[in-house]
Write a protein that holds these residues in place. Structure first.
Motif, PDB file in Angstrom:
ATOM      1  N   GLU A 215       0.813  -1.220   0.000  1.00  0.00           N
ATOM      2  CA  GLU A 215       0.000   0.000   0.000  1.00  0.00           C
ATOM      3  C   GLU A 215       0.844   1.267   0.000  1.00  0.00           C
ATOM      4  O   GLU A 215       0.317   2.359  -0.204  1.00  0.00           O
ATOM      5  CB  GLU A 215      -0.965  -0.012   1.191  1.00  0.00           C
ATOM      6  N   ASP A 221      -2.155  -1.228  -7.657  1.00  0.00           N
ATOM      7  CA  ASP A 221      -3.576  -0.969  -7.440  1.00  0.00           C
ATOM      8  C   ASP A 221      -3.947  -1.590  -6.096  1.00  0.00           C
ATOM      9  O   ASP A 221      -4.069  -2.815  -5.972  1.00  0.00           O
ATOM     10  CB  ASP A 221      -4.392  -1.596  -8.570  1.00  0.00           C
ATOM     11  N   HIS A 222      -4.112  -0.763  -5.086  1.00  0.00           N
ATOM     12  CA  HIS A 222      -4.284  -1.254  -3.720  1.00  0.00           C
ATOM     13  C   HIS A 222      -5.592  -2.020  -3.519  1.00  0.00           C
ATOM     14  O   HIS A 222      -5.727  -2.755  -2.533  1.00  0.00           O
ATOM     15  CB  HIS A 222      -4.201  -0.089  -2.736  1.00  0.00           C
ATOM     16  N   ARG A 223      -6.524  -1.858  -4.433  1.00  0.00           N
ATOM     17  CA  ARG A 223      -7.792  -2.588  -4.327  1.00  0.00           C
ATOM     18  C   ARG A 223      -7.695  -4.001  -4.899  1.00  0.00           C
ATOM     19  O   ARG A 223      -8.613  -4.811  -4.701  1.00  0.00           O
ATOM     20  CB  ARG A 223      -8.905  -1.838  -5.059  1.00  0.00           C
ATOM     21  N   ARG A 224      -6.589  -4.264  -5.628  1.00  0.00           N
ATOM     22  CA  ARG A 224      -6.468  -5.573  -6.285  1.00  0.00           C
ATOM     23  C   ARG A 224      -5.127  -6.205  -5.926  1.00  0.00           C
ATOM     24  O   ARG A 224      -4.177  -6.203  -6.699  1.00  0.00           O
ATOM     25  CB  ARG A 224      -6.622  -5.418  -7.807  1.00  0.00           C
ATOM     26  N   ARG A 246      -8.013  -7.336   3.187  1.00  0.00           N
ATOM     27  CA  ARG A 246      -7.551  -6.514   2.077  1.00  0.00           C
ATOM     28  C   ARG A 246      -7.154  -7.347   0.852  1.00  0.00           C
ATOM     29  O   ARG A 246      -6.961  -6.786  -0.230  1.00  0.00           O
ATOM     30  CB  ARG A 246      -6.384  -5.636   2.529  1.00  0.00           C
ATOM     31  N   ALA A 248      -7.851  -9.352  -2.332  1.00  0.00           N
ATOM     32  CA  ALA A 248      -8.991  -9.354  -3.248  1.00  0.00           C
ATOM     33  C   ALA A 248      -9.245 -10.728  -3.860  1.00  0.00           C
ATOM     34  O   ALA A 248     -10.326 -10.971  -4.407  1.00  0.00           O
ATOM     35  CB  ALA A 248      -8.772  -8.332  -4.360  1.00  0.00           C
TER      36      ALA A 248
END
Length: 382
Positions: A215, A221-224, A246, A248
């Motif tokens: 992060e 891409d912190h969401r993936r 966290r 994914a």
């Protein structure tokens, strides 16, 4: 599986792993032909070490000659194979076999220097962890300059991040727009050998530290962020995904659903083993002083009662002829992923290859399958 040594699964799986990593068959034959008739035992294992380290030393010397002639690509290629042979020699030995430390250091150094000379897609990284650090390798996605999804890839019981770099899926993921972070987690590679960080059953502790690090990177891409485990990583990864929200997605290459149960079976009746000096090795990995302490730790290494916490896509893969981890465990892991919105079970059969443990007999098609699943799933999560 290519079985160079008659009735010696331990050495054969190491030879197959080296081939998958990029070893040359002529060099393997030169190293192994004098060893073919040796009986199993400590003395023979040390002769295996001497043969493989000797080839690695020779290649390192040849690479030095290439460097002197300003031939970095040739030097990088030789150093890469030297690293394969150093690390194959090292991982076969008892942990108190003194020469293994030199071989390990030379292997990691040759790998690093070889990657730099080859101008490879490669970045060595340091991940803060409980006042110490974990060593990693970052491989960037090839497509575009935007933040890319990343798959964290972790080791099994007796492997290193360098082996995942060679045998795993990082290069194929990069071609598909996914970055990779390969980590020597506690109990493996540099974490164990250099920092004395032993394995722990609650893998989410170090996995969360890895996510914290990712992060901080602007190219991620912190969401993936996904997590993939090989061999014993087939326990670590699902456990971590279950307790670290966290992530994914998750995936395993070898479904190590109840490793503690396997240890009970081995203690009662030892059969084919992944490495020699098995019980000394596992006590070293887990930081256990004796067998009672080790078995107490091992009983915690199970995914029973854990997997219903996973609420993200998850891929379970397993070789049909895995001689180390029961095939039934793949079904158990899949069946218990009741809350995953996208769970998939893939058993690799003789038709596509990769039927042995974590597909070490033939990783090409199985590795492509995993890379495709991960890339396609990340795309749907965009």
């Amino acid at each position: 599986m290519f079985e160079y040594f008659p009735k010696n699964y331990v050495w054969n799986i190491s030879v197959n792993l080296a081939i998958e990593a990029g070893a040359r068959i002529g060099e393997i034959d030169e190293m192994c032909r004098p060893l073919r008739e040796l009986p199993m035992g400590d003395e023979s294992t040390q002769q295996f070490f001497a043969a493989w380290k000797g080839m690695a030393d020779k290649l390192a010397d040849l690479a030095s000659e290439d460097i002197a002639k300003d031939r970095p690509l040739s030097a990088g290629s030789k150093l890469n194979r030297a690293a394969i042979y150093y690390l194959t020699a090292e991982r076969m030995q008892a942990h108190d076999f003194e020469p293994r430390r030199v071989a390990y250091d030379r292997g990691v150094s040759a790998f690093h220097q070889g990657r730099l000379l080859s101008a490879a897609n490669y970045e060595r990284v340091t991940i803060p962890y409980q006042g110490q650090s974990l060593a990693g390798i970052f491989i960037k996605a090839e497509a575009g300059d935007r933040p890319a999804p990343v798959l964290v890839q972790i080791n099994g019981l007796d492997s290193f991040k360098e082996l995942i770099y060679w045998v795993g899926v990082p290069s194929e993921l990069a071609r598909r727009g996914v970055s990779s972070l390969l980590v020597d987690q506690p109990g493996s590679g540099e974490a164990l050998r250099l920092n004395k960080l032993t394995a722990r059953y609650d893998s989410e502790i170090w996995a969360s530290a890895i996510v914290d690090y990712l992060e901080t990177r602007k190219d991620v891409d912190h969401r993936r962020i996904g997590l993939h485990g090989v061999s014993l990583g087939g326990y670590y990864a699902p456990r971590a995904v279950a307790f670290e929200p966290r992530f994914a997605l998750g995936a395993v290459w070898g479904a190590n659903h109840n490793w503690g149960e396997v240890q009970k079976r081995r203690l009662a009746r030892e059969g084919d083993r992944p490495i020699p000096h098995y019980w000394d090795h596992v006590r070293w990995v887990w930081g256990a002083d004796d067998m009672d302490q080790f078995m107490s730790i091992a009983q915690k290494v199970t995914l029973d009662g854990v997997l219903d916490r996973i609420k993200v896509p998850f891929l379970v893969t397993h070789g049909q002829n895995d001689r180390q981890i029961p095939l039934e465990y793949a079904h158990q892991t899949y069946d218990q992923l009741v809350n995953s919105p996208q769970r998939e079970l893939k058993i690799f059969t003789p038709r596509e290859g990769g039927v042995e443990h974590s597909s070490l007999d033939n990783s090409a098609n199985s590795g492509d399958f995993i890379a495709d699943w991960v890339a396609e799933t990340f795309k749907r999560l965009a």
